[in-house]
Design a protein around this motif. Structure first.
Motif, PDB file in Angstrom:
ATOM      1  N   ASN A 384      -6.245   1.142  11.377  1.00  0.00           N
ATOM      2  CA  ASN A 384      -6.415   1.778  10.073  1.00  0.00           C
ATOM      3  C   ASN A 384      -5.372   1.352   9.054  1.00  0.00           C
ATOM      4  N   GLY A 385      -4.599   0.328   9.383  1.00  0.00           N
ATOM      5  CA  GLY A 385      -3.528  -0.114   8.485  1.00  0.00           C
ATOM      6  C   GLY A 385      -4.056  -0.600   7.147  1.00  0.00           C
ATOM      7  N   ASN A 386      -3.300  -0.319   6.088  1.00  0.00           N
ATOM      8  CA  ASN A 386      -3.698  -0.698   4.736  1.00  0.00           C
ATOM      9  C   ASN A 386      -3.206  -2.113   4.430  1.00  0.00           C
ATOM     10  N   PHE A 387      -3.874  -3.099   5.032  1.00  0.00           N
ATOM     11  CA  PHE A 387      -3.554  -4.491   4.775  1.00  0.00           C
ATOM     12  C   PHE A 387      -4.826  -5.314   4.870  1.00  0.00           C
ATOM     13  N   GLY A 388      -4.773  -6.493   4.285  1.00  0.00           N
ATOM     14  CA  GLY A 388      -5.961  -7.337   4.234  1.00  0.00           C
ATOM     15  C   GLY A 388      -5.741  -8.658   4.930  1.00  0.00           C
ATOM     16  N   ALA A 389      -6.526  -9.664   4.526  1.00  0.00           N
ATOM     17  CA  ALA A 389      -6.462 -11.024   5.069  1.00  0.00           C
ATOM     18  C   ALA A 389      -6.738 -11.064   6.563  1.00  0.00           C
ATOM     19  N   VAL A 390      -7.556 -10.129   7.044  1.00  0.00           N
ATOM     20  CA  VAL A 390      -7.953 -10.121   8.447  1.00  0.00           C
ATOM     21  C   VAL A 390      -9.340  -9.503   8.547  1.00  0.00           C
ATOM     22  N   SER A 391     -10.177 -10.095   9.386  1.00  0.00           N
ATOM     23  CA  SER A 391     -11.509  -9.542   9.634  1.00  0.00           C
ATOM     24  C   SER A 391     -11.393  -8.312  10.515  1.00  0.00           C
ATOM     25  N   HIS A 392     -12.482  -7.565  10.634  1.00  0.00           N
ATOM     26  CA  HIS A 392     -12.461  -6.416  11.525  1.00  0.00           C
ATOM     27  C   HIS A 392     -12.271  -6.855  12.977  1.00  0.00           C
ATOM     28  N   GLN A 393     -12.879  -7.964  13.361  1.00  0.00           N
ATOM     29  CA  GLN A 393     -12.658  -8.478  14.718  1.00  0.00           C
ATOM     30  C   GLN A 393     -11.194  -8.811  14.934  1.00  0.00           C
ATOM     31  N   GLY A 394     -10.571  -9.476  13.956  1.00  0.00           N
ATOM     32  CA  GLY A 394      -9.154  -9.809  14.088  1.00  0.00           C
ATOM     33  C   GLY A 394      -8.283  -8.585  14.149  1.00  0.00           C
ATOM     34  N   ARG A 395      -8.624  -7.582  13.361  1.00  0.00           N
ATOM     35  CA  ARG A 395      -7.871  -6.323  13.354  1.00  0.00           C
ATOM     36  C   ARG A 395      -7.929  -5.658  14.728  1.00  0.00           C
ATOM     37  N   VAL A 396      -9.135  -5.632  15.316  1.00  0.00           N
ATOM     38  CA  VAL A 396      -9.298  -5.015  16.635  1.00  0.00           C
ATOM     39  C   VAL A 396      -8.530  -5.813  17.691  1.00  0.00           C
ATOM     40  N   PHE A 397      -8.583  -7.137  17.614  1.00  0.00           N
ATOM     41  CA  PHE A 397      -7.850  -7.962  18.584  1.00  0.00           C
ATOM     42  C   PHE A 397      -6.358  -7.645  18.560  1.00  0.00           C
ATOM     43  N   VAL A 398      -5.765  -7.642  17.376  1.00  0.00           N
ATOM     44  CA  VAL A 398      -4.327  -7.366  17.256  1.00  0.00           C
ATOM     45  C   VAL A 398      -4.016  -5.966  17.781  1.00  0.00           C
TER      46      VAL A 398
END
Length: 500
Positions: A384-398
Motif C-alpha cells: 500500500n506504499g505511496n510510490f510509483g514506477a512499479v507495476s502491481h506485479q512488481g509491487r507484490v514481488f517486492v
C-alpha cells in the motif's frame, strides 16, 4: 566538522480544475515525491461553460472559499514554494480572467492558465514520472476537457485537447447519453494520437476514471486497493465500461459508497469516453495512473539527471533512510545479492534486477514492529506504499520477498493465496529465494554495515559456498549455516559455509 545537510524546501501545487480544486503539498521537489498533505473540493467550475460560456456563480464562490483555506494551510505548514495552475474551465469561460484575478489575490502567487497542449504535455510527464518506461497513449479526462498524447520512455509526442471532459460532455449533451455518444464518436474519429495506440497501453488519468477503476476493483474482489498502476486488459475494460453505462442508466449505482455523490452522475460520461477510446485506439491494456498534471509539473522542474533516475529505486532509498537500522547495510545487500545471482547463475531480466534492488533497500524497514507481526506489517506497508514506477506485479514481488525475510518460508506462514495468484509461479519462487537470501544476510550481519562485503560466494559443481573472511569467522553459527543450506536448496544446490 561535517555540515548537516540542508533541509529541502516543501512545495505546494494548487490545481484549479474544471471539476475539483485541489491542494497538494510535497516535502520537496524530488524524483520520488513525498506527499505530506492532499485535499480537494469538488466545485464544478466547468459544469455550465459549454452552454453558457461562464463559470457558474455558486461554483466560483465555493472555489474561492477553498482557495482561502488552501492559502491559510500553506502558511500554517510553512510551505517554501507555491505553484498555482488552472485548466480547461478557466481558459474557456468568458469570466475566467475575472475569477483568476480573484484567485491570484487570495493565493498570493500567479495562476498559470495551462493551454490544452501544455496540459497534455504535463499529463504525459506525470505518467513518465510514475510509470517505469511507459509506452502508449496518455488520456487525461478532467471536468472540462480530454487530453490525448503519445509517450514512449522519456519521449513525449504532440498532444491534442478535446471538449470531452465529464462535466463538459454532460453540459453539451443536456444530460442525454444518446447525444453524448454522438458527440464522443464525432470528436474521436480521425484523431491521429489514437491511431498509434494499437497493441500498446492506454494510461487513464483523472479522478472520474479513477472512480471507475475503484468500482472495478471492488466488483472483481481484487486483493490490492492501490489505484496507481491498476491494469485491466483492454477487452475487459471495454466490457466493463459498457456494463457500467447500463447500470448508471438504470440508476443502479446511485448509492455506491466507493464514489463520492458529486462524482456519480459523471461516471456514465467517463465510461462512454473510455469505451470509444478503446474501440478507436485498440490498445492491449488500460492502466490507471494517479500521476498526472500536478506530478508532471513538479517533474518538469527537476534537472535532467534527476528526471532520468529510477522512481522506484528513489522511493525505496527514501524509505530505507527513514526506516532501516542502517541505510548503508541495505546498499551493501544490493552488492551481496548481485554476487549471489552471478555465482549461482540465476536467470534475471533487467526488470527482475531492479525489483531485487528495491527489495534489498526495503528489507529492514519492519525492524521496529513486534517480531510476531513484522511479516504482515511490512507486507501491508509495501503493498500500500505511496510510490510509483512499479507495476502491481512488481509491487507484490517486492512485498513478498520482504515478507519471507521476516515470516520465514514454512507453509504455515504463507501470505494470502489471492495475493500470490497475482504473480506467475516462477516469480513467487524468485521472491522466496530472495527472502531466503535476506534471512542469511541479516542474521549474519545483524543489519550492520561492513559485514557483508567480507563474505563471498563460490560455486563448485552443484555446491554453493558462502565464504567468510578470517576477520569475520566468529560470526559463523549453526543457524547461519542452516539458513544458507535452505537458500542453496531453493536454487537447486547444496550449501556449505567456508572459513577462510
Amino acid at each position: 566538522m561535517k555540515r548537516p545537510r540542508k533541509r529541502a524546501s516543501s512545495v505546494a501545487v494548487i490545481d484549479i480544475g474544471s471539476n475539483s480544486v485541489r491542494l497538494v503539498v510535497c516535502a520537496a521537489i524530488e524524483r520520488s515525491l513525498i506527499s505530506i498533505f492532499n485535499e480537494k473540493t469538488l466545485c464544478g467550475l466547468g459544469r455550465e461553460v459549454q452552454s453558457t460560456g461562464l463559470l457558474a456563480p455558486d461554483a466560483v464562490g465555493k472555489a474561492l472559499t477553498s482557495l482561502r483555506r488552501f492559502r491559510a494551510l500553506c502558511r500554517v505548514m510553512k510551505v517554501g514554494r507555491v505553484h498555482a495552475i488552472a485548466t480547461a474551465a478557466c481558459r474557456d469561460a468568458s469570466n475566467g480572467p475575472d475569477f483568476i484575478a480573484k484567485a491570484e489575490r487570495i493565493c498570493g502567487v500567479p495562476v498559470d492558465i495551462l493551454s490544452g497542449p501544455m496540459e497534455a504535455k504535463l499529463s504525459a510527464l506525470g505518467v513518465i514520472s510514475g510509470v517505469h518506461k511507459p509506452d502508449g497513449i496518455v488520456g487525461d479526462l478532467g471536468g472540462g476537457s480530454l487530453e490525448l498524447i503519445g509517450v514512449k520512455g522519456h519521449r513525449v509526442r504532440k498532444g491534442v485537447t478535446l471538449p470531452l471532459g465529464s462535466l463538459a460532455l454532460q453540459d453539451t449533451s443536456h444530460k442525454s447519453l444518446k447525444r453524448a455518444e454522438r458527440i464522443v464518436r464525432n470528436e474521436l474519429s480521425g484523431i491521429a494520437q489514437l491511431k498509434a495506440g494499437r497493441g500498446r497501453t492506454f494510461y487513464a488519468v483523472g479522478g472520474t476514471w479513477r472512480a471507475l477503476a475503484r468500482i472495478h476493483i471492488i466488483q472483481s474482489e481484487y486483493p490490492l486497493q492501490v489505484m496507481h498502476g491498476y491494469a485491466i486488459p483492454a477487452a475487459d475494460a471495454l466490457d466493463f465500461a459498457r456494463r457500467l453505462r447500463r447500470l448508471v442508466a438504470a440508476d443502479m449505482l446511485a448509492n455506491i459508497e466507493a464514489v463520492s455523490e458529486a462524482r456519480r452522475p459523471l461516471l456514465a460520461y467517463a465510461a462512454l469516453v473510455l469505451e470509444y477510446i478503446i474501440r478507436t485506439a485498440r490498445p492491449k491494456t488500460v492502466v490507471f495512473s494517479t500521476y498526472g498534471v500536478r506530478e508532471g509539473l513538479l517533474y518538469s522542474m527537476l534537472p535532467e539527471r534527476e528526471r532520468a533516475r529510477d522512481g522506484l529505486i528513489c522511493a525505496a532509498q527514501a524509505l530505507n533512510e527513514l526506516l532501516s537500522r542502517s541505510a548503508r547495510h541495505a546498499e551493501e545487500l544490493i552488492g551481496w545479492t548481485d554476487r549471489l545471482v552471478r555465482v549461482a547463475k540465476l536467470r534475471e531480466t533487467d526488470e527482475d534486477r531492479r525489483l531485487r534492488h528495491a527489495a534489498c533497500l526495503l528489507s529492514d524497514i519492519g525492524w521496529r514492529v513486534h517480531p510476531d507481526h513484522r511479516g504482515e506489517q511490512t507486507l501491508s506497508l509495501i503493498l500500500n506504499g505511496n510510490f510509483g514506477a512499479v507495476s502491481h506485479q512488481g509491487r507484490v514481488f517486492v512485498a513478498l520477498a520482504v515478507f519471507y525475510r521476516y515470516a520465514g518460508l514454512s507453509e504455515q506462514n504463507e501470505p494470502p493465496a489471492q495475493l500470490r495468484d497475482l504473480l506467475p509461479p516462477a516469480m513467487v519462487e524468485r521472491a522466496r529465494v530472495l527472502g531466503a537470501a535476506f534471512r542469511v544476510a541479516h542474521l549474519t550481519s545483524a543489519a550492520r554495515p561492513g559485514v557483508l562485503p567480507a563474505t563471498h560466494f563460490r560455486s563448485r559443481g552443484r555446491k554453493l559456498m558462502l565464504v567468510f573472511e578470517h576477520r569475520m569467522v566468529d560470526l559463523v553459527a549453526d543457524r547461519v549455516g542452516s539458513r544458507f543450506k535452505q537458500l542453496a536448496r531453493l536454487v537447486g544446490r547444496t550449501g556449505t559455509i567456508v572459513r577462510r
